[in-house]
Design an enzyme around this catalytic site. Sequence first.
Site, mmCIF file in Angstrom:
data_model
loop_
_atom_site.group_PDB
_atom_site.id
_atom_site.type_symbol
_atom_site.label_atom_id
_atom_site.label_comp_id
_atom_site.label_asym_id
_atom_site.label_seq_id
_atom_site.Cartn_x
_atom_site.Cartn_y
_atom_site.Cartn_z
ATOM 1 N N GLU A 1 -2.397 -8.459 3.907
ATOM 2 C CA GLU A 1 -3.054 -9.105 5.014
ATOM 3 C C GLU A 1 -4.582 -9.327 5.361
ATOM 4 O O GLU A 1 -4.839 -9.767 6.385
ATOM 5 C CB GLU A 1 -2.343 -8.002 6.422
ATOM 6 N N HIS B 1 -3.867 -5.119 -0.179
ATOM 7 C CA HIS B 1 -3.298 -5.259 1.213
ATOM 8 C C HIS B 1 -3.325 -6.602 1.494
ATOM 9 O O HIS B 1 -4.617 -7.579 1.521
ATOM 10 C CB HIS B 1 -4.483 -4.755 2.094
ATOM 11 N N CYS C 1 0.817 -1.218 0.021
ATOM 12 C CA CYS C 1 -0.078 0.159 -0.133
ATOM 13 C C CYS C 1 0.831 1.164 -0.031
ATOM 14 O O CYS C 1 1.593 1.450 -0.986
ATOM 15 C CB CYS C 1 -1.076 -0.006 1.200
#
Length: 195
Positions: free
Chosen positions: A179, A177, A77
């Site tokens: 995650e 992202h 990001c």
Amino acid sequence: MKTVIIKYNAGNVQSVMYALDRIGAGYIYTDDVEEIRSADKVIFPGVGEASTTMNYLRKVGLDKVIPSLKQPVFGTCIGMQLMCRFSEENNTECMGIFDVDVKRFPAEAGMKVPHMGWNNISNYASPLTYGVPDNAYVYFVHSFAPPVCDYTVASCQYATSFSAMLHRDNFYAAQFHCEISGDVGQQIMENFLKI
């Protein structure tokens, strides 16, 4: 293996920690230069605004440390965007690891900015995407992105085609992202830790 998450003035770090916890990877969260330099793997994540974040990196000297690292480094990001040469977000000079400028998404009818939500990536050419199915969906939240360039190893289409992932030497980056991108994001993070 020593994995460091770089501590700096950007949000979303807790979700990266949770993702590493899920795959059983230990980590250190630090801004200590010697800890960062001695790591086997370095993760440079975050959510934030380019100029404020770059100013913080300069203040603590990480703008010089990060480009000098020799081990695998993974930016996500805002981390990816700051690894580029320049960002149109407040006309920000960045670190220049990737020789490409970050552009604001063009305003087009029916296209909302920020680009927010699940979208598919394609044209993979990275060790990070090993085992990732074709046209996999990942989660984005951003208004700026680098265009497709010589460093692009995965792309995405939203108003225009842009770089979803970049790679140069020991530097890897993803605009999305990992995650919070489910199994696909977990696979990408596991692949990074295996490099």
